[in-house]
Motif scaffolding. Structure first.
Motif, PDB file in Angstrom:
ATOM      1  N   THR A  64       0.829  -1.204   0.000  1.00 15.91           N
ATOM      2  CA  THR A  64       0.000   0.000   0.000  1.00 15.91           C
ATOM      3  C   THR A  64       0.867   1.260   0.000  1.00 15.91           C
ATOM      4  OG1 THR A  64      -1.807   1.138   1.157  1.00 15.91           O
ATOM      5  CG2 THR A  64      -0.170   0.043   2.533  1.00 15.91           C
ATOM      6  N   ASP A  65       0.422   2.275  -0.706  1.00 17.49           N
ATOM      7  CA  ASP A  65       1.104   3.569  -0.754  1.00 17.49           C
ATOM      8  C   ASP A  65       0.055   4.641  -1.074  1.00 17.49           C
ATOM      9  OD1 ASP A  65       4.120   4.793  -1.183  1.00 17.49           O
ATOM     10  OD2 ASP A  65       2.610   5.842  -2.388  1.00 17.49           O
ATOM     11  N   PRO A  66       0.154   5.819  -0.475  1.00 17.27           N
ATOM     12  CA  PRO A  66      -0.837   6.871  -0.738  1.00 17.27           C
ATOM     13  C   PRO A  66      -0.984   7.219  -2.211  1.00 17.27           C
ATOM     14  CG  PRO A  66       0.497   7.449   1.168  1.00 17.27           C
ATOM     15  CD  PRO A  66       1.117   6.219   0.574  1.00 17.27           C
ATOM     16  N   SER A  67       0.083   7.063  -3.001  1.00 19.70           N
ATOM     17  CA  SER A  67       0.010   7.382  -4.428  1.00 19.70           C
ATOM     18  C   SER A  67      -0.237   6.156  -5.300  1.00 19.70           C
ATOM     19  CB  SER A  67       1.307   8.066  -4.873  1.00 19.70           C
ATOM     20  OG  SER A  67       2.413   7.194  -4.734  1.00 19.70           O
ATOM     21  N   GLY A  68      -0.523   5.011  -4.673  1.00 13.55           N
ATOM     22  CA  GLY A  68      -0.746   3.790  -5.420  1.00 13.55           C
ATOM     23  C   GLY A  68       0.542   3.007  -5.633  1.00 13.55           C
ATOM     24  N   VAL A  69       0.411   1.832  -6.233  1.00 13.10           N
ATOM     25  CA  VAL A  69       1.549   0.934  -6.423  1.00 13.10           C
ATOM     26  C   VAL A  69       1.734   0.675  -7.910  1.00 13.10           C
ATOM     27  CG1 VAL A  69       2.523  -1.334  -5.897  1.00 13.10           C
ATOM     28  CG2 VAL A  69       1.097  -0.155  -4.190  1.00 13.10           C
ATOM     29  N   ARG A  70       2.922   0.994  -8.406  1.00 12.44           N
ATOM     30  CA  ARG A  70       3.194   0.791  -9.825  1.00 12.44           C
ATOM     31  C   ARG A  70       3.772  -0.599 -10.090  1.00 12.44           C
ATOM     32  NH1 ARG A  70       6.917   5.189 -12.684  1.00 12.44           N
ATOM     33  NH2 ARG A  70       5.154   6.483 -11.922  1.00 12.44           N
ATOM     34  N   SER A  71       4.761  -1.020  -9.307  1.00 12.29           N
ATOM     35  CA  SER A  71       5.387  -2.335  -9.504  1.00 12.29           C
ATOM     36  C   SER A  71       6.082  -2.773  -8.231  1.00 12.29           C
ATOM     37  CB  SER A  71       6.400  -2.299 -10.660  1.00 12.29           C
ATOM     38  OG  SER A  71       7.502  -1.476 -10.325  1.00 12.29           O
ATOM     39  N   ASN A 120      24.885 -27.345  -0.444  1.00 14.31           N
ATOM     40  CA  ASN A 120      23.911 -27.751   0.572  1.00 14.31           C
ATOM     41  C   ASN A 120      23.873 -26.761   1.729  1.00 14.31           C
ATOM     42  OD1 ASN A 120      23.287 -30.084  -0.878  1.00 14.31           O
ATOM     43  ND2 ASN A 120      24.809 -31.316   0.203  1.00 14.31           N
ATOM     44  N   ALA A 121      24.949 -26.000   1.892  1.00 17.34           N
ATOM     45  CA  ALA A 121      25.010 -25.012   2.974  1.00 17.34           C
ATOM     46  C   ALA A 121      24.029 -23.870   2.771  1.00 17.34           C
ATOM     47  CB  ALA A 121      26.432 -24.450   3.088  1.00 17.34           C
ATOM     48  N   LEU A 122      23.430 -23.784   1.589  1.00 18.32           N
ATOM     49  CA  LEU A 122      22.459 -22.720   1.327  1.00 18.32           C
ATOM     50  C   LEU A 122      21.061 -23.078   1.835  1.00 18.32           C
ATOM     51  CD1 LEU A 122      23.573 -21.630  -2.250  1.00 18.32           C
ATOM     52  CD2 LEU A 122      23.974 -20.447  -0.090  1.00 18.32           C
ATOM     53  N   ALA A 123      20.891 -24.289   2.351  1.00 16.72           N
ATOM     54  CA  ALA A 123      19.611 -24.649   2.962  1.00 16.72           C
ATOM     55  C   ALA A 123      19.411 -23.842   4.230  1.00 16.72           C
ATOM     56  CB  ALA A 123      19.575 -26.143   3.270  1.00 16.72           C
ATOM     57  N   GLY A 124      18.178 -23.398   4.451  1.00 19.37           N
ATOM     58  CA  GLY A 124      17.875 -22.641   5.656  1.00 19.37           C
ATOM     59  C   GLY A 124      17.119 -21.363   5.352  1.00 19.37           C
ATOM     60  N   VAL A 125      17.333 -20.357   6.162  1.00 15.19           N
ATOM     61  CA  VAL A 125      16.586 -19.106   6.058  1.00 15.19           C
ATOM     62  C   VAL A 125      17.172 -18.203   4.979  1.00 15.19           C
ATOM     63  CG1 VAL A 125      15.985 -16.972   7.249  1.00 15.19           C
ATOM     64  CG2 VAL A 125      15.785 -19.153   8.445  1.00 15.19           C
ATOM     65  N   TRP A 126      16.302 -17.719   4.108  1.00 17.14           N
ATOM     66  CA  TRP A 126      16.646 -16.688   3.120  1.00 17.14           C
ATOM     67  C   TRP A 126      15.829 -15.443   3.456  1.00 17.14           C
ATOM     68  CZ3 TRP A 126      19.140 -17.396  -1.996  1.00 17.14           C
ATOM     69  CH2 TRP A 126      19.830 -18.612  -2.087  1.00 17.14           C
ATOM     70  N   VAL A 127      16.475 -14.298   3.462  1.00 17.79           N
ATOM     71  CA  VAL A 127      15.811 -13.034   3.784  1.00 17.79           C
ATOM     72  C   VAL A 127      15.183 -12.459   2.514  1.00 17.79           C
ATOM     73  CG1 VAL A 127      16.120 -10.697   4.659  1.00 17.79           C
ATOM     74  CG2 VAL A 127      17.415 -12.593   5.663  1.00 17.79           C
ATOM     75  N   ILE A 128      13.928 -12.025   2.630  1.00 16.50           N
ATOM     76  CA  ILE A 128      13.202 -11.448   1.494  1.00 16.50           C
ATOM     77  C   ILE A 128      13.180  -9.929   1.615  1.00 16.50           C
ATOM     78  CG2 ILE A 128      10.993 -11.344   0.273  1.00 16.50           C
ATOM     79  CD1 ILE A 128      10.333 -14.071   1.523  1.00 16.50           C
ATOM     80  N   THR A 129      13.579  -9.262   0.541  1.00 13.27           N
ATOM     81  CA  THR A 129      13.473  -7.808   0.471  1.00 13.27           C
ATOM     82  C   THR A 129      12.527  -7.445  -0.668  1.00 13.27           C
ATOM     83  OG1 THR A 129      15.737  -7.501   1.269  1.00 13.27           O
ATOM     84  CG2 THR A 129      14.697  -5.628   0.178  1.00 13.27           C
ATOM     85  N   PRO A 130      11.307  -6.979  -0.358  1.00 11.81           N
ATOM     86  CA  PRO A 130      10.435  -6.479  -1.419  1.00 11.81           C
ATOM     87  C   PRO A 130      10.861  -5.070  -1.823  1.00 11.81           C
ATOM     88  CG  PRO A 130       9.315  -6.362   0.697  1.00 11.81           C
ATOM     89  CD  PRO A 130      10.663  -6.952   0.966  1.00 11.81           C
ATOM     90  N   VAL A 131      10.825  -4.789  -3.109  1.00 12.35           N
ATOM     91  CA  VAL A 131      11.203  -3.479  -3.636  1.00 12.35           C
ATOM     92  C   VAL A 131      10.028  -2.937  -4.441  1.00 12.35           C
ATOM     93  CG1 VAL A 131      12.876  -2.168  -4.990  1.00 12.35           C
ATOM     94  CG2 VAL A 131      13.603  -4.238  -3.770  1.00 12.35           C
ATOM     95  N   ALA A 132       9.457  -1.827  -4.003  1.00 13.43           N
ATOM     96  CA  ALA A 132       8.255  -1.285  -4.638  1.00 13.43           C
ATOM     97  C   ALA A 132       8.518   0.068  -5.282  1.00 13.43           C
ATOM     98  CB  ALA A 132       7.135  -1.142  -3.605  1.00 13.43           C
ATOM     99  N   VAL A 133       7.834   0.295  -6.401  1.00 10.52           N
ATOM    100  CA  VAL A 133       7.788   1.608  -7.035  1.00 10.52           C
ATOM    101  C   VAL A 133       6.358   2.120  -6.898  1.00 10.52           C
ATOM    102  CG1 VAL A 133       8.116   2.941  -9.150  1.00 10.52           C
ATOM    103  CG2 VAL A 133       9.569   0.945  -8.682  1.00 10.52           C
ATOM    104  N   ASP A 134       6.182   3.290  -6.277  1.00 10.02           N
ATOM    105  CA  ASP A 134       4.833   3.796  -6.069  1.00 10.02           C
ATOM    106  C   ASP A 134       4.338   4.553  -7.303  1.00 10.02           C
ATOM    107  OD1 ASP A 134       5.863   6.394  -6.024  1.00 10.02           O
ATOM    108  OD2 ASP A 134       5.777   6.583  -3.843  1.00 10.02           O
ATOM    109  N   GLY A 135       3.142   5.092  -7.196  1.00  8.58           N
ATOM    110  CA  GLY A 135       2.524   5.755  -8.330  1.00  8.58           C
ATOM    111  C   GLY A 135       3.261   6.994  -8.796  1.00  8.58           C
ATOM    112  N   ASP A 136       4.100   7.579  -7.926  1.00  8.48           N
ATOM    113  CA  ASP A 136       4.885   8.760  -8.294  1.00  8.48           C
ATOM    114  C   ASP A 136       6.293   8.410  -8.755  1.00  8.48           C
ATOM    115  OD1 ASP A 136       2.788  10.483  -7.625  1.00  8.48           O
ATOM    116  OD2 ASP A 136       3.405  10.541  -5.510  1.00  8.48           O
ATOM    117  N   GLY A 137       6.601   7.109  -8.801  1.00 12.01           N
ATOM    118  CA  GLY A 137       7.926   6.679  -9.235  1.00 12.01           C
ATOM    119  C   GLY A 137       8.950   6.574  -8.127  1.00 12.01           C
TER     120      GLY A 137
END
Length: 257
Positions: A64-71, A120-137
């Motif tokens: 959610t963003d006051p100017s909307g969500v572009r991507s 195999n050492a890559l098994a486990g927790v991966w951190v997620i970072t969402p990256v958003a572009v709002d309606g104003d860019g």
């Protein structure tokens, strides 16, 4: 020791760059909010991956963003104790507009033992970072505690209980073998030194009860001896770990005379 798949990380960085906002886009970390993070439609954010096959899964969030969500795009990172990136995955989301300020954005992300899961050492927790572009860019990178659990698949062989017909009070031997996906070897290998439980169900219906706890041997086998009490079904159950997926073996019925 962790294997550093430099080429694989470079390839994923290239994908991330394609999915990311344009260079020079304004940073705006106050207006955009991420919530209801979803991974693989699984309550504990788990994704099981086989030894040599790609696994494509979904990552989604309400944004959610006051100017909307572009991507929206998603970056997944596996980091070591020193916060150094060991593995990367990324996906560009498709957004469905819910109202003027809110969208649900879901992406497909691929875990691949030949590209981004070579160790195999890559098994486990991966951190997620969402990256958003709002309606104003403007661009916002989510800094919340979002995570995915990328685990190695496990497999239990058919349970073998012998003899199939036994006198009441006599001993039964119940065996099964456990294997686990090895992303390094690109094949399933014995799961060594892990606890499984032997379970029994009287007759052909009703709940299973735990009889014994046993550790797998160096070849992944478990074997237990129990006394026959009544007709029933035996199976082994593996609860899984932070690095491996849970699994239950096929049951074997024994006729007690």
């Amino acid at each position: 020791m962790r294997r550093r798949a430099t080429a694989a990380i470079s390839a994923v960085l290239a994908v991330t760059a394609l999915a990311a906002p344009a260079v020079g886009a304004a940073q705006d970390d106050s207006g955009t909010k991420f919530w209801n993070i979803d991974v693989n439609h699984n309550r504990d954010y788990t994704v099981g991956v086989e030894a040599a096959l790609k696994r494509t899964f979904t990552v989604g969030a309400t944004v959610t963003d006051p100017s909307g969500v572009r991507s929206v795009s998603y970056e997944l990172r596996n980091v070591d104790a020193g916060a150094k990136v060991q593995g990367l995955m990324a996906g560009s989301g498709h957004c469905v507009r819910l109202n003027d300020t809110t969208s649900f954005c879901k992406a497909l992300v691929t875990a691949d033992p030949s590209v981004n899961l070579r160790s195999n050492a890559l098994a486990g927790v991966w951190v997620i970072t969402p990256v958003a572009v709002d309606g104003d860019g403007n661009v916002t990178r989510g800094n919340g505690a979002y995570l995915a659990r990328i685990k190695r698949n496990t497999y239990m062989s058919q349970t073998i209980a012998t003899p199939q017909q036994v006198q009441k009070g006599k001993n039964l031997t119940v065996k099964a073998q456990m294997t686990v996906a090895s992303w390094e070897n690109r094949k399933n290998v014995p799961l060594i030194g892990h606890q499984v439980v032997l379970q029994y169900r009287k007759g052909t219906s009703g709940p299973f009860v735990t009889l014994k706890k046993i550790n797998t041997d160096r070849n992944g086998w478990v074997s237990a001896t129990v006394k026959a009490t009544a007709d029933g079904t035996y199976r082994y159950n593996f609860a899984g770990t932070s690095l491996t997926v849970a699994t239950v073996g096929s049951a074997d019925f024994v006729d007690v005379k």
